[in-house]
Scaffold this motif. Sequence first.
Motif, mmCIF file in Angstrom:
data_model
loop_
_atom_site.group_PDB
_atom_site.id
_atom_site.type_symbol
_atom_site.label_atom_id
_atom_site.label_comp_id
_atom_site.label_asym_id
_atom_site.label_seq_id
_atom_site.Cartn_x
_atom_site.Cartn_y
_atom_site.Cartn_z
ATOM 1 N N ILE A 47 0.852 -1.192 0.000
ATOM 2 C CA ILE A 47 0.000 0.000 0.000
ATOM 3 C C ILE A 47 0.887 1.240 0.000
ATOM 4 O O ILE A 47 0.679 2.173 -0.784
ATOM 5 N N GLU A 48 1.873 1.249 0.878
ATOM 6 C CA GLU A 48 2.923 2.284 0.860
ATOM 7 C C GLU A 48 4.198 1.586 0.419
ATOM 8 O O GLU A 48 4.638 0.627 1.041
ATOM 9 N N ALA A 49 4.798 2.059 -0.642
ATOM 10 C CA ALA A 49 5.788 1.319 -1.425
ATOM 11 C C ALA A 49 6.977 0.808 -0.621
ATOM 12 O O ALA A 49 7.364 1.370 0.408
ATOM 13 N N ALA A 50 7.572 -0.269 -1.151
ATOM 14 C CA ALA A 50 8.763 -0.859 -0.540
ATOM 15 C C ALA A 50 10.009 -0.042 -0.842
ATOM 16 O O ALA A 50 10.965 -0.034 -0.064
ATOM 17 N N ASN A 51 10.019 0.684 -1.982
ATOM 18 C CA ASN A 51 11.198 1.420 -2.424
ATOM 19 C C ASN A 51 10.875 2.909 -2.587
ATOM 20 O O ASN A 51 9.730 3.274 -2.854
ATOM 21 N N ARG A 56 3.297 5.814 -3.390
ATOM 22 C CA ARG A 56 2.861 6.098 -2.016
ATOM 23 C C ARG A 56 3.955 5.786 -0.984
ATOM 24 O O ARG A 56 3.658 5.435 0.164
ATOM 25 N N TYR A 57 5.208 5.890 -1.380
ATOM 26 C CA TYR A 57 6.321 5.620 -0.460
ATOM 27 C C TYR A 57 6.301 6.622 0.695
ATOM 28 O O TYR A 57 6.078 7.815 0.500
ATOM 29 N N ARG A 58 6.521 6.087 1.912
ATOM 30 C CA ARG A 58 6.607 6.953 3.095
ATOM 31 C C ARG A 58 7.944 6.707 3.772
ATOM 32 O O ARG A 58 8.235 5.602 4.229
ATOM 33 N N GLU A 59 8.732 7.750 3.863
ATOM 34 C CA GLU A 59 10.119 7.615 4.312
ATOM 35 C C GLU A 59 10.235 7.155 5.759
ATOM 36 O O GLU A 59 11.167 6.422 6.114
ATOM 37 N N ASP A 60 9.296 7.568 6.623
ATOM 38 C CA ASP A 60 9.468 7.264 8.043
ATOM 39 C C ASP A 60 8.954 5.881 8.435
ATOM 40 O O ASP A 60 8.904 5.542 9.622
ATOM 41 N N HIS A 87 -3.066 9.258 -7.419
ATOM 42 C CA HIS A 87 -4.062 10.293 -7.166
ATOM 43 C C HIS A 87 -5.448 9.668 -6.950
ATOM 44 O O HIS A 87 -6.208 10.110 -6.086
ATOM 45 N N LYS A 88 -5.733 8.641 -7.708
ATOM 46 C CA LYS A 88 -7.013 7.950 -7.561
ATOM 47 C C LYS A 88 -6.975 6.940 -6.434
ATOM 48 O O LYS A 88 -7.950 6.786 -5.680
ATOM 49 N N TYR A 89 -5.845 6.253 -6.296
ATOM 50 C CA TYR A 89 -5.731 5.192 -5.294
ATOM 51 C C TYR A 89 -4.749 5.629 -4.201
ATOM 52 O O TYR A 89 -3.566 5.305 -4.231
ATOM 53 N N THR A 90 -5.277 6.383 -3.266
ATOM 54 C CA THR A 90 -4.483 6.862 -2.143
ATOM 55 C C THR A 90 -4.304 5.746 -1.124
ATOM 56 O O THR A 90 -4.911 4.673 -1.229
#
Length: 264
Positions: A47-51, A56-60, A87-90
């Motif tokens: 859901i939040e990217a691996a890389n 949707r990558y989240r650094e923290d 943008h469509k798939y948050t």
Amino acid sequence: MGKQARNYSPLTIKKLYALSGNECSFPGCSKQMVSQSGAKNSNICHIEAANPDGQRYREDMTDKERADYENLILLCVDHHTETDDVHKYTVATLKKMKDEHEAKIASRNLGRSPSMLKVAINKISEIGLSGLKDTDATKSFNITTKLDYNGVTNKRRLINDLKVYYHKLNTLYDELDRAGSLRKENLLDNIRHIYLDVSGGYIGQSDDYMPIIRQHSDSIIEDVFNELLQLVDFGDVSLEELSPALRVVMVDAFMRCKILEEPI
């Protein structure tokens, strides 16, 4: 970084396939996923990217969090590609998609095998943890009040979707009470025991524990479920058959304040 974020635990893989019904989680798609042993990573989507260059990558986030059940969704190859549209798939959209699919699968499975609720009650009651003897085993609270009080966010939708089984479980519990069975009390004691052990790992020695509970409430709920999956003796019942019923029993236990804290 990316390799560790794809280091899924065996329990995480089992949960993904069991709770999704081995189906793509995209609305309206019932495409079957391949078997667990032959699963392609392209079907296990972050859901939040691996890389850092992913969607949707989240650094923290830690790599452990990236590879955890809460951050993963099963999608067929076509819908994996479609959800690259950030943008469509948050993040919120994908988590809603996953929760609604899990609730749909739970309802479908329990509709096909209503006896699974009885099986879940029996198996949780037989775990055999040391007695806690919570005297107020039937107390319940307004569910929205309790969700707000404990700061539940990610699990809110799933709990609201599965709370419809509260009256069905109440009927089963009443039958047990009339038969003089202690399975209901043992079940609720066991779940409360697991919750206290799990939450203690977050709280530590802190006296001011509610801010910690509120901060980690979603993770605590999932950790309790993970412990149930580890402790229950499935016997000849499959994880896919039983896990939706275990989810429902957990939601009921949440409403009876055996998981998380009572609103003041």
